[in-house]
Design a protein around this motif. Sequence first.
Motif, PDB file in Angstrom:
ATOM      1  N   ASP A   1     -33.572 -32.873  80.375  1.00 45.31           N
ATOM      2  CA  ASP A   1     -33.428 -33.856  79.301  1.00 45.31           C
ATOM      3  C   ASP A   1     -32.395 -34.900  79.721  1.00 45.31           C
ATOM      4  N   PRO A   2     -32.795 -36.140  79.961  1.00 45.58           N
ATOM      5  CA  PRO A   2     -31.848 -37.151  80.449  1.00 45.58           C
ATOM      6  C   PRO A   2     -30.675 -37.381  79.491  1.00 45.58           C
ATOM      7  N   ALA A   3     -30.935 -37.401  78.183  1.00 45.11           N
ATOM      8  CA  ALA A   3     -29.867 -37.664  77.228  1.00 45.11           C
ATOM      9  C   ALA A   3     -28.847 -36.525  77.243  1.00 45.11           C
ATOM     10  N   LEU A   4     -29.322 -35.282  77.269  1.00 48.49           N
ATOM     11  CA  LEU A   4     -28.401 -34.154  77.302  1.00 48.49           C
ATOM     12  C   LEU A   4     -27.635 -34.130  78.623  1.00 48.49           C
ATOM     13  N   ALA A   5     -28.335 -34.414  79.721  1.00 46.02           N
ATOM     14  CA  ALA A   5     -27.670 -34.435  81.021  1.00 46.02           C
ATOM     15  C   ALA A   5     -26.577 -35.489  81.055  1.00 46.02           C
ATOM     16  N   LYS A   6     -26.834 -36.629  80.423  1.00 48.75           N
ATOM     17  CA  LYS A   6     -25.834 -37.698  80.382  1.00 48.75           C
ATOM     18  C   LYS A   6     -24.596 -37.253  79.614  1.00 48.75           C
ATOM     19  N   ALA A   7     -24.817 -36.568  78.466  1.00 45.24           N
ATOM     20  CA  ALA A   7     -23.692 -36.092  77.676  1.00 45.24           C
ATOM     21  C   ALA A   7     -22.875 -35.059  78.450  1.00 45.24           C
ATOM     22  N   VAL A   8     -23.551 -34.216  79.199  1.00 44.95           N
ATOM     23  CA  VAL A   8     -22.850 -33.196  79.969  1.00 44.95           C
ATOM     24  C   VAL A   8     -22.062 -33.835  81.103  1.00 44.95           C
ATOM     25  N   ARG A   9     -22.636 -34.845  81.772  1.00 47.39           N
ATOM     26  CA  ARG A   9     -21.908 -35.540  82.835  1.00 47.39           C
ATOM     27  C   ARG A   9     -20.678 -36.245  82.278  1.00 47.39           C
ATOM     28  N   ARG A  10     -20.823 -36.812  81.081  1.00 47.04           N
ATOM     29  CA  ARG A  10     -19.678 -37.478  80.461  1.00 47.04           C
ATOM     30  C   ARG A  10     -18.561 -36.467  80.189  1.00 47.04           C
ATOM     31  N   ALA A  11     -18.947 -35.281  79.711  1.00 45.59           N
ATOM     32  CA  ALA A  11     -17.948 -34.242  79.451  1.00 45.59           C
ATOM     33  C   ALA A  11     -17.269 -33.808  80.749  1.00 45.59           C
ATOM     34  N   ALA A  12     -18.035 -33.697  81.833  1.00 47.00           N
ATOM     35  CA  ALA A  12     -17.446 -33.323  83.113  1.00 47.00           C
ATOM     36  C   ALA A  12     -16.447 -34.381  83.576  1.00 47.00           C
ATOM     37  N   PHE A  13     -16.800 -35.634  83.405  1.00 47.65           N
ATOM     38  CA  PHE A  13     -15.893 -36.718  83.793  1.00 47.65           C
ATOM     39  C   PHE A  13     -14.607 -36.678  82.973  1.00 47.65           C
ATOM     40  N   GLN A  14     -14.737 -36.401  81.682  1.00 45.97           N
ATOM     41  CA  GLN A  14     -13.558 -36.353  80.812  1.00 45.97           C
ATOM     42  C   GLN A  14     -12.625 -35.212  81.218  1.00 45.97           C
ATOM     43  N   VAL A  15     -13.221 -34.059  81.551  1.00 45.75           N
ATOM     44  CA  VAL A  15     -12.371 -32.948  81.996  1.00 45.75           C
ATOM     45  C   VAL A  15     -11.705 -33.298  83.314  1.00 45.75           C
ATOM     46  N   HIS A  16     -12.455 -33.935  84.219  1.00 45.69           N
ATOM     47  CA  HIS A  16     -11.911 -34.266  85.533  1.00 45.69           C
ATOM     48  C   HIS A  16     -10.757 -35.264  85.448  1.00 45.69           C
ATOM     49  N   THR A  17     -10.888 -36.204  84.546  1.00 46.14           N
ATOM     50  CA  THR A  17      -9.855 -37.254  84.436  1.00 46.14           C
ATOM     51  C   THR A  17      -8.777 -36.920  83.418  1.00 46.14           C
ATOM     52  N   GLY A  18      -8.965 -35.804  82.712  1.00 42.10           N
ATOM     53  CA  GLY A  18      -7.963 -35.438  81.706  1.00 42.10           C
ATOM     54  C   GLY A  18      -8.132 -36.159  80.403  1.00 42.10           C
ATOM     55  N   GLY A  19      -9.300 -36.792  80.182  1.00 43.38           N
ATOM     56  CA  GLY A  19      -9.547 -37.509  78.938  1.00 43.38           C
ATOM     57  C   GLY A  19     -10.010 -36.599  77.826  1.00 43.38           C
ATOM     58  N   VAL A  20     -10.248 -37.167  76.671  1.00 41.80           N
ATOM     59  CA  VAL A  20     -10.703 -36.405  75.490  1.00 41.80           C
ATOM     60  C   VAL A  20     -12.171 -36.701  75.272  1.00 41.80           C
TER      61      VAL A  20
END
Length: 478
Positions: A459-478
């Motif tokens: 699912d592209p939309a779900l995959a996008k949300a998961v990638r965004r969450a990974a980026f936030q964890v990696h950068t220390g964002g919320v």
Amino acid sequence: MTSRTPRDSRLRLVPRQPVAAARRAVTTRAKRPAPRPPEGTPPPAELARQARAVLAGAARLARWADSVGAGAAGGSLRAGPDGALPKAAAERAAEALGLTPHQVRIDWDRARLAGLVELHDGLARPGWRLRAWDRDDTAVLRGWVALFDAWSLARPAPAGAGPAIVAEVVEALPQLLSLLHLSAGPVRLPVLLDMLDQRVAELRTERCEVPYGQDPGGADEAAVAGDAAGASLAALLDWALDALRTVGALVPPDGAEAAHDASEAQLTPLGNWSVWVKLEQICVAAQSPAGHIEQSAEAMLRGCARLTPGPARAEYRAWLAARSVGAAVEELLTVARGEDALLRGLAFEALRAVGAPAEAAVRAAADEPGLRPYALLWLVEHEGGDPETAPDVLTREESTWLWVDTAAAVADHGETQLLVRHLDSAVQGSVPRLLEEVRAVGHPRTVQVLVALAAAHPDPALAKAVRRAAFQVHTGGV
């Protein structure tokens, strides 16, 4: 047409079995054909009947303790500091069951060793084997094997025998039991004594092997000599054979002879079957993908990862049988503290094969955040809880941490579709809530897990949300 808008995808709540999910991450090897016991071995139902007869007194006392504990303050009978039955309770049991207090204490020790009674913080509770005693032959046989394994506790060692010589005899006994099994009949005591003498000599030679440049004699050699001075090997052999007769592994002597007057020894059907099982376990482990039972815990667990649970448990038991309990438990926990999440789950599976002797170490491990979810699940199942509902003891945060850890095992060892299906086992009701809590839980593999999940999900939309969450964890964002 697939929507590009991230949606609140519902997650199906299913029984959460993290180790089973991780195990499916590797290829299952074809099962070996079940080995057949030696000709003349009674069927399991008859062996279980014999085991019930040996442990009849222990089961009767365990049921009495359960009935008394049900009406006691706090809901359980309290044992003494050393696990023994207090004097007052032993006298009550003797009166109720028509026994002597001495017989009660013997049955109490047997009940504990066979898993019919378990102590939790000093409180005696019925073991799961007691609940299954009348209907489950396998539970009965495992209870008897636990008693057989603890034969050295059935009789006090001879007066004057020090701990070192007693430990050597205990370590040498498996070789004597193997001889009795292979002989398929009685063996005269001089033959057993000669083998015991040879095996003890080998053990002392192995202990005396020291690095080059160090003195092989001295204090250690003197200590061994002094330790053995108080009891002969013949007396210790008599003690071992008497203890094995007590637990039902050896045929008792004819007539009213004392055990030490018997001129030969022979395994009972139960003893013969149990020794055969242990020899088969060693053979299975030697043929495993991990290699041999002499390998490290990590190598053994990696080999067992490709086995289905039944054969894997057989290999765990064979590996454990070749080591002292304390050293084996510590080695398994060391592997569990490592970075491989699959081995962490398998290490706790192996600890289930250890059983009660591992309880103290597992309770201590529950204080370590990385091991806590596994330790809590182990403790619930050890105390007789339902494995399907055991995860309910975990907090939401602990469940989320375990979900990430299992996902890491799947990502490292499995196929992408297994990782996608792993979403179904999350405790959260939706993907956004799952991602929110995964970000907050602080698992060291969170970023890698989320990136792998995003790459695998169709699912592209779900995959996008998961990638965004990974980026936030990696950068220390919320």
